[in-house]
Design a protein around this motif. Structure first.
Motif, mmCIF file in Angstrom:
data_model
loop_
_atom_site.group_PDB
_atom_site.id
_atom_site.type_symbol
_atom_site.label_atom_id
_atom_site.label_comp_id
_atom_site.label_asym_id
_atom_site.label_seq_id
_atom_site.Cartn_x
_atom_site.Cartn_y
_atom_site.Cartn_z
ATOM 1 N N UNK A 43 0.821 -1.210 0.000
ATOM 2 C CA UNK A 43 0.000 0.000 0.000
ATOM 3 C C UNK A 43 0.857 1.263 0.000
ATOM 4 N N UNK A 44 2.004 1.205 0.637
ATOM 5 C CA UNK A 44 2.906 2.358 0.664
ATOM 6 C C UNK A 44 3.259 2.780 -0.760
ATOM 7 N N UNK A 45 3.562 1.792 -1.580
ATOM 8 C CA UNK A 45 3.920 2.058 -2.972
ATOM 9 C C UNK A 45 2.707 2.580 -3.746
ATOM 10 N N UNK A 46 1.564 1.919 -3.573
ATOM 11 C CA UNK A 46 0.346 2.303 -4.288
ATOM 12 C C UNK A 46 -0.076 3.733 -3.968
ATOM 13 N N UNK A 47 -0.117 4.072 -2.690
ATOM 14 C CA UNK A 47 -0.590 5.395 -2.292
ATOM 15 C C UNK A 47 0.377 6.499 -2.724
ATOM 16 N N UNK A 48 1.651 6.183 -2.706
ATOM 17 C CA UNK A 48 2.634 7.180 -3.158
ATOM 18 C C UNK A 48 2.439 7.462 -4.651
ATOM 19 N N UNK A 49 2.206 6.406 -5.411
ATOM 20 C CA UNK A 49 1.995 6.569 -6.852
ATOM 21 C C UNK A 49 0.748 7.400 -7.154
ATOM 22 N N UNK A 50 -0.267 7.282 -6.309
ATOM 23 C CA UNK A 50 -1.540 7.972 -6.530
ATOM 24 C C UNK A 50 -1.594 9.344 -5.862
ATOM 25 N N UNK A 51 -0.529 9.751 -5.225
ATOM 26 C CA UNK A 51 -0.502 11.061 -4.598
ATOM 27 C C UNK A 51 -1.265 11.146 -3.289
ATOM 28 N N UNK A 52 -1.544 10.001 -2.681
ATOM 29 C CA UNK A 52 -2.214 9.972 -1.374
ATOM 30 C C UNK A 52 -1.128 9.915 -0.302
ATOM 31 N N UNK A 53 -0.474 11.035 -0.104
ATOM 32 C CA UNK A 53 0.725 11.067 0.733
ATOM 33 C C UNK A 53 0.439 10.810 2.213
ATOM 34 N N UNK A 54 -0.701 11.284 2.691
ATOM 35 C CA UNK A 54 -1.037 11.036 4.090
ATOM 36 C C UNK A 54 -1.297 9.549 4.311
ATOM 37 N N UNK A 55 -2.020 8.928 3.380
ATOM 38 C CA UNK A 55 -2.270 7.494 3.481
ATOM 39 C C UNK A 55 -0.966 6.712 3.393
ATOM 40 N N UNK A 56 -0.059 7.189 2.561
ATOM 41 C CA UNK A 56 1.250 6.545 2.419
ATOM 42 C C UNK A 56 2.001 6.581 3.749
ATOM 43 N N UNK A 57 2.028 7.734 4.376
ATOM 44 C CA UNK A 57 2.688 7.859 5.672
ATOM 45 C C UNK A 57 2.000 7.041 6.741
ATOM 46 N N UNK A 58 0.675 6.964 6.663
ATOM 47 C CA UNK A 58 -0.089 6.188 7.629
ATOM 48 C C UNK A 58 0.297 4.714 7.584
#
Length: 200
Positions: A43-58
């Motif tokens: 999910x870290x990779x997926x969210x970073x690719x989609x610009x969901x930076x808060x979700x990525x950090x979460x």
């Protein structure tokens, strides 16, 4: 079709893992923490690719919580009369609910400010809200509090809408399903908690 799969393979894989995760959580299976580790890593990779930076950090926080949750769920029950050797399902303590409410609002504000100031996020309010609320949700799950399901219902509704907007259709559909499973999970856990209380 192959191009669609190539563009969404990460979404598909994490959706499958996510479905396994929520079903294991529903069954109160300790294996949810193992599946969660792999799901959150991707999910870290997926969210970073989609610009969901808060979700990525979460998800980085979630990775740490998988170890805490696994450790806490494996702890022996201190009440010897309990049939289960592991910690029981309990209610979220009121005093902690007040503390977490204040913390969640502060975290939401801090993440929102960060996203607006330092990123190109186009959904800072929703992204920061679901992230802030998920912090307490995963902690409550690790502590085996019944009310963690209520927290996830709110998170899942908002997240499903957000992910459809961000073109993550499989994951968005999964979160819509999560809402239904969370409602059923709450009822199941409450029943189990009552049974554990009667059996003590």
């Amino acid at each position: 079709m192959s191009q669609f799969i190539a563009n969404h393979w990460l979404d598909i894989v994490t959706t499958i893992l996510g479905l396994a995760y929520i079903l294991l959580e529903y069954r109160v299976s300790i294996w949810l923490w193992i599946v969660g580790f792999f799901m959150q890593s991707l999910d870290i990779v997926l969210y970073y690719q989609k610009g969901l930076y808060a979700d990525c950090g979460m998800e980085l926080y979630f990775l740490g919580m998988t170890f805490y949750g696994l450790y806490h769920w494996l702890r022996k029950n201190s009440k010897e009369k309990k049939e289960s050797p592991y910690i029981p399902i309990t209610h979220f303590p009121i005093r902690l609910a007040y503390i977490w409410t204040i913390l969640t609002l502060c975290i939401w504000g801090a993440i929102y400010w960060f996203l607006v100031t330092y990123t190109d996020s186009r959904v800072p309010i929703a992204d920061s809200f679901t992230t802030a609320l998920s912090f307490v949700g995963i902690w409550a799950l690790a502590r085996k509090y019944l009310e963690q399901w209520l927290i996830w219902i709110v998170v899942d509704v908002v997240t499903s809408a957000l992910y459809f907007y961000k073109d993550i259709p499989f994951k968005a559909s999964l979160y819509a399903l999560y809402v239904v499973i969370a409602i059923l999970g709450y009822r199941k856990w409450r029943k189990m908690m009552i049974q554990e209380s009667v059996g003590s």
